[in-house]
Design an enzyme around this catalytic site. Structure first.
Site, PDB file in Angstrom:
ATOM      1  N   HIS A 129      -6.998  -4.754  -1.113  1.00  0.00           N
ATOM      2  CA  HIS A 129      -6.269  -6.000  -1.365  1.00  0.00           C
ATOM      3  C   HIS A 129      -6.854  -6.715  -2.573  1.00  0.00           C
ATOM      4  CE1 HIS A 129      -6.366  -5.102   2.980  1.00  0.00           C
ATOM      5  NE2 HIS A 129      -5.074  -5.272   2.849  1.00  0.00           N
ATOM      6  N   HIS A 145       0.832  -1.212   0.000  1.00  0.00           N
ATOM      7  CA  HIS A 145       0.000   0.000   0.000  1.00  0.00           C
ATOM      8  C   HIS A 145       0.870   1.266   0.000  1.00  0.00           C
ATOM      9  CE1 HIS A 145      -3.212  -2.734   0.879  1.00  0.00           C
ATOM     10  NE2 HIS A 145      -2.739  -3.045   2.069  1.00  0.00           N
TER      11      HIS A 145
END
Lengths: 330, 330
Positions: free
Chosen positions: B218, B56
């Site tokens: 995700h 991320h």
């Protein structure tokens, strides 16, 4: 093609509209497509104008602000800005000390900036020009006589921007611009093509196991297609190409730049390899940037740009800068 | 799969090694995988610790520095950090005023941070926790009981970071963290899947003309797959979802965030639409971010996060911050 756009025709204007909303420190002329600092001109300061095709964001509009550019002229995607844009921008940023045009070495850009400079001169605006041609990948290319201008453009814009803020004369600002270009080199590698909105399909095809070595920022061909390899090996290919052209030593400024579609994680992985390579050669990355700065739409891949520093360049690099894409020190 | 990595096994360590080279203001423990500010602890200041799966970037390690986090604990890709990391980081940043854990609401993260907090408490380190759960897309998900935590994590980290620098007590810092979360909402849309290095293939398949609405960071499923549409229409879908949950009005902080593989140009196009939507609702984007901040590897797409501002939150947002990925005002 899936892209977050409204239409291929409006993409540049829509981008500028978004920049205007996000960055109140900029004044954006949507009709003429020119991005300015909010208050201009600065009396006695050399005005800095750059520009080029869109699709390389944040270059150039993201580098308008204190300590960097006074104005940027974006063309359509991968298309040079027109002389009228450049002339208008030059007039508006001229605070009586003249204007420097920072031009990436592509045939269309060179021609249009030259035409604009001539017309500015006739109207009494003194213009200097620096051509940026740092990309060692190819001698001539699809869009270029001579080397292409890529990542070093950011270095030139930052360092001349810092010098111009001190009130230095046009000749001096142009000299440092030339020096930064002469001490800088770049090389890029693509894992994928980019897709130009108006074309609607990838500019070129790369096999699943292939990368394009020496890629240009418009997807123009590089030196070769080679099998995909580890970050370590690809970083070495890029750095060898740079080092063969300009032997690396001493303190260097290094940018590991994403082409637009590459995650930051991967750029840091490459940066670790670049730093290790430099140490091997007895050089040190004393200043660095890692991120998407000179992109090629959605292309996956990276480029590396190095500049051999000296005390003056380091000091100017460290000087305050306040732009959308580069900011520190104030 | 083509990625700029050396191996799926080493990608997190290699990323951290690159960060260590690029950011001398950070101190990075490569063995434990913890990213710290260079000098710690700051006596009398609440320590801020966050963490979560890698992939991320720049979240969370890119937000370590003055005015934001004291330490970040990256897990493996899309995998929670382990309690030992969190405990070690908490001990090290505790300057006697306690530690706040900023936790995105995913089952693994919640469990491991909770375990760490209990062990810290036993060892005399006072720990507060804020759970971030801003994503309105789904009530529960593959990885979550309740809403997922996404973009608002950055807002919480920035605003609590500013408050902690003033010497505010742990209870007060935790209160503001909760307030930021309560006033923030997010929604994301994917144009493509991401590819986890260890998996070697896309997490899901999207057709040429499809987008995933309500995507998780995700690649976990959202609300629906719908036909691809213009930036204007997709921005409206995202903003409607946000506005249905938290009616928008007054001054708002807005982030248009890229998922990792989206060019900046497209994010600005989306931002223009988001700003127009807000005006329609009588709200104003008085503060904004446009760029890649809370990504999902190489995914193409965007998320939008809004926070309803008040004077206190605006002031704390504007306070100086000096981190690799967010810096202004000093």
């Amino acid at each position: 093609m899936k892209k977050l756009i409204n239409s291929a025709e409006s993409v540049v204007t829509d981008t500028l509209a978004g920049m205007a909303e996000a960055h109140p420190d900029l004044r954006i002329d949507l009709a003429q497509k020119i991005v300015y600092r909010r208050s201009l001109p600065t009396p006695g300061k050399v005005g800095l104008v750059s520009g080029g095709g869109s699709g390389h964001e944040p270059l150039h509009a993201g580098f308008v602000g204190h300590g960097m550019l006074d104005a940027a002229c974006p063309g359509e995607v991968f298309t040079s800005p027109v002389p009228d844009q450049i002339i208008e921008a030059s007039h508006r940023v001229d605070g009586g000390a003249g204007v420097l045009h920072i031009v990436k070495n592509y045939t269309g850009d060179v021609m249009n900036f030259q035409m604009a400079a001539e017309l500015c001169a006739e109207e009494g605006v003194e213009v200097g020009t620096v051509l940026v041609n740092d990309d060692v990948a190819v001698k001539d290319s699809l869009y270029t006589a001579g080397r292409r201008g890529t990542g070093a453009t950011l270095f030139v814009e930052k360092i001349t921007g810092a010098l111009a803020e001190t009130g230095a004369a046009l000749g001096e600002v142009a000299r440092i611009a030339g020096q930064v270009n002469a001490r800088s080199r770049s090389f890029g590698i693509a894992l994928s093509s980019c897709t130009v909105p108006a074309a609607g399909k990838p500019t070129f095809e790369l096999g699943d196991g292939e990368v394009e070595v020496g890629i240009g920022i418009h997807g123009e061909p590089g030196r070769a297609r080679v099998p995909a390899a580890s970050a370590r090996e690809l970083a070495r290919v890029a750095m060898d190409a740079v080092n063969d052209d300009l032997p690396l030593s001493g303190d260097v400024l290094v940018m590991v730049n994403g082409m637009g579609g590459t995650p930051l994680m991967e750029l840091y992985v490459v940066f670790a390899e670049v730093a290790a390579y430099l140490r091997e050669k007895g050089a040190t990355a004393t200043r660095s940037l890692v991120g998407n700065y000179v992109t090629s739409l959605d292309m996956q891949g990276f480029s590396v740009t190095v500049c051999l520093l000296n005390d003056e360049l380091t000091r100017l690099w460290d000087a305050p800068v306040q732009t959308p894409a580069l900011r520190w020190g104030r």
